[in-house]
Scaffold this active site. Sequence first.
Site, PDB file in Angstrom:
ATOM      1  N   THR A 202       2.356  -2.185  -5.964  1.00  0.00           N
ATOM      2  CA  THR A 202       2.803  -3.324  -5.137  1.00  0.00           C
ATOM      3  C   THR A 202       4.119  -2.931  -4.478  1.00  0.00           C
ATOM      4  O   THR A 202       4.682  -1.880  -4.777  1.00  0.00           O
ATOM      5  CB  THR A 202       3.043  -4.581  -6.009  1.00  0.00           C
ATOM      6  OG1 THR A 202       4.199  -4.334  -6.827  1.00  0.00           O
ATOM      7  CG2 THR A 202       1.855  -4.902  -6.878  1.00  0.00           C
ATOM      8  N   ASP A 203       4.629  -3.783  -3.602  1.00  0.00           N
ATOM      9  CA  ASP A 203       5.907  -3.494  -2.951  1.00  0.00           C
ATOM     10  C   ASP A 203       7.031  -3.375  -3.981  1.00  0.00           C
ATOM     11  O   ASP A 203       7.929  -2.558  -3.853  1.00  0.00           O
ATOM     12  CB  ASP A 203       6.261  -4.599  -1.946  1.00  0.00           C
ATOM     13  CG  ASP A 203       5.392  -4.502  -0.699  1.00  0.00           C
ATOM     14  OD1 ASP A 203       4.761  -3.432  -0.530  1.00  0.00           O
ATOM     15  OD2 ASP A 203       5.329  -5.479   0.058  1.00  0.00           O
ATOM     16  N   CYS A 204       6.961  -4.242  -5.001  1.00  0.00           N
ATOM     17  CA  CYS A 204       8.021  -4.209  -6.005  1.00  0.00           C
ATOM     18  C   CYS A 204       7.750  -3.188  -7.117  1.00  0.00           C
ATOM     19  O   CYS A 204       8.665  -2.729  -7.784  1.00  0.00           O
ATOM     20  CB  CYS A 204       8.258  -5.594  -6.575  1.00  0.00           C
ATOM     21  SG  CYS A 204       6.742  -6.476  -6.963  1.00  0.00           S
ATOM     22  N   TYR A 205       6.463  -2.884  -7.332  1.00  0.00           N
ATOM     23  CA  TYR A 205       6.087  -1.889  -8.351  1.00  0.00           C
ATOM     24  C   TYR A 205       5.205  -0.830  -7.694  1.00  0.00           C
ATOM     25  O   TYR A 205       3.984  -0.876  -7.788  1.00  0.00           O
ATOM     26  CB  TYR A 205       5.308  -2.553  -9.496  1.00  0.00           C
ATOM     27  CG  TYR A 205       6.134  -3.453 -10.372  1.00  0.00           C
ATOM     28  CD1 TYR A 205       7.033  -2.909 -11.275  1.00  0.00           C
ATOM     29  CD2 TYR A 205       5.970  -4.834 -10.320  1.00  0.00           C
ATOM     30  CE1 TYR A 205       7.779  -3.738 -12.095  1.00  0.00           C
ATOM     31  CE2 TYR A 205       6.708  -5.666 -11.134  1.00  0.00           C
ATOM     32  CZ  TYR A 205       7.617  -5.114 -12.032  1.00  0.00           C
ATOM     33  OH  TYR A 205       8.344  -5.920 -12.848  1.00  0.00           O
ATOM     34  N   PRO A 206       5.820   0.121  -6.965  1.00  0.00           N
ATOM     35  CA  PRO A 206       5.020   1.057  -6.166  1.00  0.00           C
ATOM     36  C   PRO A 206       4.246   2.100  -6.983  1.00  0.00           C
ATOM     37  O   PRO A 206       3.253   2.640  -6.511  1.00  0.00           O
ATOM     38  CB  PRO A 206       6.073   1.747  -5.280  1.00  0.00           C
ATOM     39  CG  PRO A 206       7.366   1.569  -5.994  1.00  0.00           C
ATOM     40  CD  PRO A 206       7.274   0.312  -6.773  1.00  0.00           C
TER      41      PRO A 206
END
Lengths: 502, 128
Positions: A128-132
Amino acid sequence: MHKTIEQIHERIRDGNARVVTAEEMPAIVAELGEKGALKEVDVVTTGTFGAMCSSGAFLNFGHAEPPIRMERIWLNNVEAYGGLAAVDTYIGATQQSDTLEAEYGGAHVLEDLVAGKSVELRASSHGTDCYPRRTITTDLLLENLNQAIMCNPRNAYQRYNAATNTTDRTLHTYMGTLLPGTGNISYSGAGVLNPISNDPQFRLIGSGVPIFLCGAPGMIVGEGTQASPAGGFGTLMVTGDLKQMSQDYLRAATMTGYGVTLYVGLGVPLPVLDLDVVRATAVRDEDIRVDILDYSVPGRSRPTVKNVTYAELRSGMVDINGEEVRTSSLSSYRKAREVAQELKSWVEKGSIRLTLPTRPIDTTKQAHPIHQTTPGPRVLDIMCRSVITVSENEEITTAAKKLLKGEANHLPVVNGNGVLVGIVTTFDISKAVANPGKAHLVRDIMKKKVITATADESVDIAVQKLEQNNISALPVIDHQQHVIAILTAMDLGKLFGGRWLK
Amino acid sequence: MKLLVNFSRGKGRKPIIAQVVRDTGVLINVERALIDSSEGEALIEVPDEQCKLVRDSMANLGANVRILEHGIHHDESECIDCGACISVCPREVFTFDEEWKLNVEEEKCILCGKCIDACPHRALSLPL
């Protein structure tokens, strides 16, 4: 007369407290009487060490750089729960390894961590954007984890029904190896030392009570799952710090043919506050009864073979219909004693503080079976109703013709009253034709031992019968042993695509 | 002393054990045997002093003979003294002592292996 927790604490502090194990208590009560025992004894310690499948631990790994929200997680190839985001997981004891299956599981991961061994973490994410980050693989020791909190939903069963097997084959169950023909009896539980058996009214056992859990100080969360204290089958949900646990009281195990489980050592200290506590802790093996169930029935309604006490089970022999049948324990009484002894020394040293439950456990509860809205497929859903039978007095050639005409491989054999008496297969007939001898009639070549099914039986049970007996058809019979249909391996094809859901 | 005797099909038809009993006069106790169309295995017990004589006689008749010095191997570090093995053993090799510790009488063992699967902690194994 009664004592308060404070008074007991004071005596512990002063070094005057008398702490005994639940095994020692009955003799003390017999000697001093109930009032005498109340005056003499301050704390009774209990203990049990056995297979407790419903166990596991919450682990927190800490964040990686770049960070990952772990969605699928494996520890030494054992899958752990990935729905806790982002670096938390719950590893369940009975989860089996993707590669080693029943020889290694969640219980082994827990034991390896406690033993100081390194465990490989493998995790993946969709990013994700926060957990790439999408994958991570790393070796971890218990000390590398931020938290490792054991939390076991269903531990410390009050007592457990024993098991035997009246079939003619060995059964491998979660109750261990059951020899054929009531060849042995298997049981579990610490009897006189069992925590809940020493407080069946849950006056002292409840939320917030400190306990011994696998060698570490732990706590009772509250009522365990599937608890049925009204029927004498209470359970506890417990928690403790895995980092403080010892391999002496936490052991992985594999029940052959069943799977992985965890042996947990658990003890509860019981403050002797009043005569009711004295009476409850005076319980003996002779007072705790369980049923010996016949595991030959593959369903919940297993018939009771005999009702016995833990004293009888522990004696090593139980008389069943005039025969001495040997018993085996799955839990360790020696280890249960060690738990109670260790807990005794904790109480004496003041390293575990006694408290009363902050929230009581409902003693009237009874566990129910699952609410089933969609029954699984039953034999009647897929069986072949146009079954052809043959009379035992017919010629073999008649049977052969019937098989050809019906394009069948199995022919149930009936007597004059239409009752099933045997079965012949194309193989039996071919054999009779290839080796012409005295056999002329169906009854000369039929197999008399017929494995059958009933119409309302679950298909899973019928499949198990086919597999276990290495056969491919089961005549379906009614209560009068009349053949009403036949279930062949071919009918099982109807299960695909939900075609049985008529 | 216990001997494990293996023989293959052709020789399996010869009455090896009976022959050796007649030739040597040693009374052989067959503790367990499994013989099928292609091979056979028998665990026999003979008096210690005649062990070599019986072994050599059987070997001469074409059997493979191994002297078994040990019964089932018990790993005490894995064992938790539950006793799951006790009731599955046909020879009562396993018992509890007064302290509920598992006691193993190796010499009674006929290496049938029934206890191996029954042990939840994999503490029992065949000796090498």
